[in-house]
Design a protein around this motif. Sequence first.
Motif, mmCIF file in Angstrom:
data_model
loop_
_atom_site.group_PDB
_atom_site.id
_atom_site.type_symbol
_atom_site.label_atom_id
_atom_site.label_comp_id
_atom_site.label_asym_id
_atom_site.label_seq_id
_atom_site.Cartn_x
_atom_site.Cartn_y
_atom_site.Cartn_z
ATOM 1 N N PRO A 80 44.676 45.350 42.772
ATOM 2 C CA PRO A 80 45.312 45.126 41.408
ATOM 3 C C PRO A 80 44.160 45.726 40.429
ATOM 4 O O PRO A 80 43.198 45.860 40.424
ATOM 5 C CB PRO A 80 45.189 43.531 41.479
ATOM 6 N N ALA A 81 44.764 46.201 39.290
ATOM 7 C CA ALA A 81 44.210 46.722 38.137
ATOM 8 C C ALA A 81 43.394 47.872 38.445
ATOM 9 O O ALA A 81 42.426 48.393 37.567
ATOM 10 C CB ALA A 81 43.090 45.530 37.598
ATOM 11 N N SER A 82 43.761 48.643 39.566
ATOM 12 C CA SER A 82 43.099 49.976 39.880
ATOM 13 C C SER A 82 42.943 50.979 38.607
ATOM 14 O O SER A 82 41.975 51.303 38.201
ATOM 15 C CB SER A 82 43.509 50.597 41.055
ATOM 16 N N SER A 83 44.119 51.188 38.140
ATOM 17 C CA SER A 83 44.169 52.374 37.122
ATOM 18 C C SER A 83 43.512 51.517 35.849
ATOM 19 O O SER A 83 42.777 52.459 35.111
ATOM 20 C CB SER A 83 45.636 52.266 36.612
ATOM 21 N N VAL A 84 43.548 50.435 35.424
ATOM 22 C CA VAL A 84 43.091 49.860 34.297
ATOM 23 C C VAL A 84 41.529 49.984 34.371
ATOM 24 O O VAL A 84 40.961 50.117 33.462
ATOM 25 C CB VAL A 84 43.470 48.564 33.934
ATOM 26 N N GLU A 87 40.068 53.135 33.980
ATOM 27 C CA GLU A 87 39.949 53.426 32.432
ATOM 28 C C GLU A 87 38.835 52.709 31.836
ATOM 29 O O GLU A 87 38.100 53.403 30.869
ATOM 30 C CB GLU A 87 41.401 53.541 31.987
ATOM 31 N N ALA A 88 38.859 51.447 32.142
ATOM 32 C CA ALA A 88 37.963 50.511 31.606
ATOM 33 C C ALA A 88 36.474 51.231 31.739
ATOM 34 O O ALA A 88 35.582 51.397 30.773
ATOM 35 C CB ALA A 88 37.853 49.110 32.068
ATOM 36 N N LEU A 89 36.211 51.533 32.930
ATOM 37 C CA LEU A 89 34.833 52.077 33.341
ATOM 38 C C LEU A 89 34.578 53.380 32.530
ATOM 39 O O LEU A 89 33.556 53.781 32.058
ATOM 40 C CB LEU A 89 34.585 52.008 34.819
ATOM 41 N N ARG A 90 35.731 54.169 32.422
ATOM 42 C CA ARG A 90 35.589 55.731 31.953
ATOM 43 C C ARG A 90 35.053 55.316 30.569
ATOM 44 O O ARG A 90 34.130 55.951 29.819
ATOM 45 C CB ARG A 90 36.957 56.393 31.967
ATOM 46 N N VAL A 91 35.893 54.447 29.803
ATOM 47 C CA VAL A 91 35.481 54.200 28.271
ATOM 48 C C VAL A 91 34.313 53.521 28.217
ATOM 49 O O VAL A 91 33.498 53.955 27.194
ATOM 50 C CB VAL A 91 36.565 53.258 27.884
ATOM 51 N N GLN A 92 33.924 52.697 28.949
ATOM 52 C CA GLN A 92 32.651 51.875 28.929
ATOM 53 C C GLN A 92 31.346 52.798 29.311
ATOM 54 O O GLN A 92 30.384 52.529 28.694
ATOM 55 C CB GLN A 92 32.561 50.647 29.905
ATOM 56 N N SER A 114 36.526 49.628 24.488
ATOM 57 C CA SER A 114 36.501 49.385 26.216
ATOM 58 C C SER A 114 37.027 47.749 26.344
ATOM 59 O O SER A 114 37.388 47.316 27.321
ATOM 60 C CB SER A 114 35.322 49.497 26.739
ATOM 61 N N ARG A 115 36.806 46.903 25.198
ATOM 62 C CA ARG A 115 37.189 45.434 25.348
ATOM 63 C C ARG A 115 38.640 45.269 25.993
ATOM 64 O O ARG A 115 39.121 44.603 27.161
ATOM 65 C CB ARG A 115 36.825 44.709 24.281
ATOM 66 N N PRO A 116 39.736 46.076 25.311
ATOM 67 C CA PRO A 116 41.141 45.784 25.748
ATOM 68 C C PRO A 116 41.520 46.389 27.025
ATOM 69 O O PRO A 116 42.218 45.449 27.805
ATOM 70 C CB PRO A 116 41.892 46.748 24.802
ATOM 71 N N TRP A 117 40.777 47.194 27.600
ATOM 72 C CA TRP A 117 40.871 47.730 29.000
ATOM 73 C C TRP A 117 40.316 46.717 29.994
ATOM 74 O O TRP A 117 40.869 46.235 31.067
ATOM 75 C CB TRP A 117 40.283 49.074 29.157
ATOM 76 N N TYR A 118 39.117 46.135 29.545
ATOM 77 C CA TYR A 118 38.573 44.916 30.259
ATOM 78 C C TYR A 118 39.470 43.915 30.284
ATOM 79 O O TYR A 118 39.262 43.310 31.605
ATOM 80 C CB TYR A 118 37.135 44.859 29.639
ATOM 81 N N LEU A 119 39.925 43.308 29.329
ATOM 82 C CA LEU A 119 40.794 42.534 29.298
ATOM 83 C C LEU A 119 41.922 42.486 29.963
ATOM 84 O O LEU A 119 42.613 41.642 30.765
ATOM 85 C CB LEU A 119 41.088 41.872 27.851
ATOM 86 N N GLY A 120 42.805 43.636 30.090
ATOM 87 C CA GLY A 120 43.959 44.082 30.744
ATOM 88 C C GLY A 120 43.446 43.911 32.375
ATOM 89 O O GLY A 120 44.439 43.560 32.979
ATOM 90 N N ALA A 121 42.661 44.415 32.740
ATOM 91 C CA ALA A 121 42.125 44.278 33.962
ATOM 92 C C ALA A 121 41.995 42.938 34.658
ATOM 93 O O ALA A 121 42.309 42.581 35.598
ATOM 94 C CB ALA A 121 40.805 45.151 34.193
ATOM 95 N N LEU A 122 41.282 41.889 33.729
ATOM 96 C CA LEU A 122 41.264 40.674 34.148
ATOM 97 C C LEU A 122 42.609 39.918 34.484
ATOM 98 O O LEU A 122 42.956 39.222 35.220
ATOM 99 C CB LEU A 122 40.589 39.874 33.097
ATOM 100 N N GLY A 123 43.568 40.256 33.334
ATOM 101 C CA GLY A 123 44.930 39.768 33.568
ATOM 102 C C GLY A 123 45.454 40.235 34.932
ATOM 103 O O GLY A 123 46.217 39.591 35.720
ATOM 104 N N GLU A 124 45.290 41.508 35.313
ATOM 105 C CA GLU A 124 45.968 42.105 36.569
ATOM 106 C C GLU A 124 45.399 41.411 37.740
ATOM 107 O O GLU A 124 46.108 41.293 38.636
ATOM 108 C CB GLU A 124 45.974 43.538 36.499
#
Length: 329
Positions: A80-84, A87-92, A114-124
């Motif tokens: 889960p959240a592989s794509s997000v 992207e989160a790690l790329r931005v971070q 990076s925060r929105p991508w990080y939070l999106g990953a937590l949700g997924e």
Amino acid sequence: MPQPIDDPNDRRMLLRYTGRCRLCGATLTAGTDAVYERNRRTVRCVECAPVVTPSADMSPVVNPAGAPSEDADVLRLRSPASSVIAEALRVQSSVPPRTGTQRFFGRSPLNVESRPWYLGALGELEVGRLLDQLGPEWFAFHAVPVGSAGSDVDHIVIGPGGVFTINSKFHEGGNVWVASRRLLVNGQRTDHLRNAEFEARRVAKLLTQAARRPVDVTPVIAIVAARRLTIRERPERVVVLAASQLPRWLQNRVAVLRVDEVAEVSRMAATPATWGQPNIPVADLAAFAELRSTVTAARNRRRSWALALMLSPLAMLATLTVGMLSLLR
């Protein structure tokens, strides 16, 4: 002595979460090659279980033309959240490291990008964890890339109750209000309903083309970590519910697909060719686990400072009180 995998529900995969081998007790970090014991909901390291007996979940996947797929397990075992996460790690990676002072006071390592991508990953990740609670008759695919433009579907779930797209929405501490055509978060309009409906139509079209028969898909929005979820009026075409309700809601659906139909649609969903020519990014789960640990540590440090500042006036008052009492004696 290493034990073979004799349960047809056991399967070898890259772990989505950190776990511990049931036999030897070794710690297995996210991304480790291991064996998931589905009925026990435990894991074994490959050293303790090197022999894999093919199971129903590992049956050969065929593409719409009938040829075996070289990527049979790419989507079946995708975290889960592989794509997000990717992207989160790329931005971070472009965020400057914190100074010693910033670390001391608990400044978050995340920035506004990076925060929105990080939070999106937590949700997924949370929804993926909940979907793991479904029985073996259900198939869940996570972070399914669609087309070549980089878009993906958070979760596609297939089982006796039908086919569903699950859109994870992380709104920690927020107030979510839902009406027939609107979904508000803290009073602000969102596009969640429209996007979920569009996503389900797109998945239905592609699965219908691959299966060569109509495949109905129900869009679901799973709300994660909201303080309050108010359903004023249920949307006509999109199901909105708290993520914690998702497993039971799915299991309580009236059966509309036979076992063979579930297997057929699942084979189509597991075939990358079904989704066009997708770019399938590989997420560094260990790096994200480390980032998550750092973010949590920073938050705990900020809370400690806030508590210390709140208690310091009380400590000063107590000291003065003791001093005054000593003078009065």
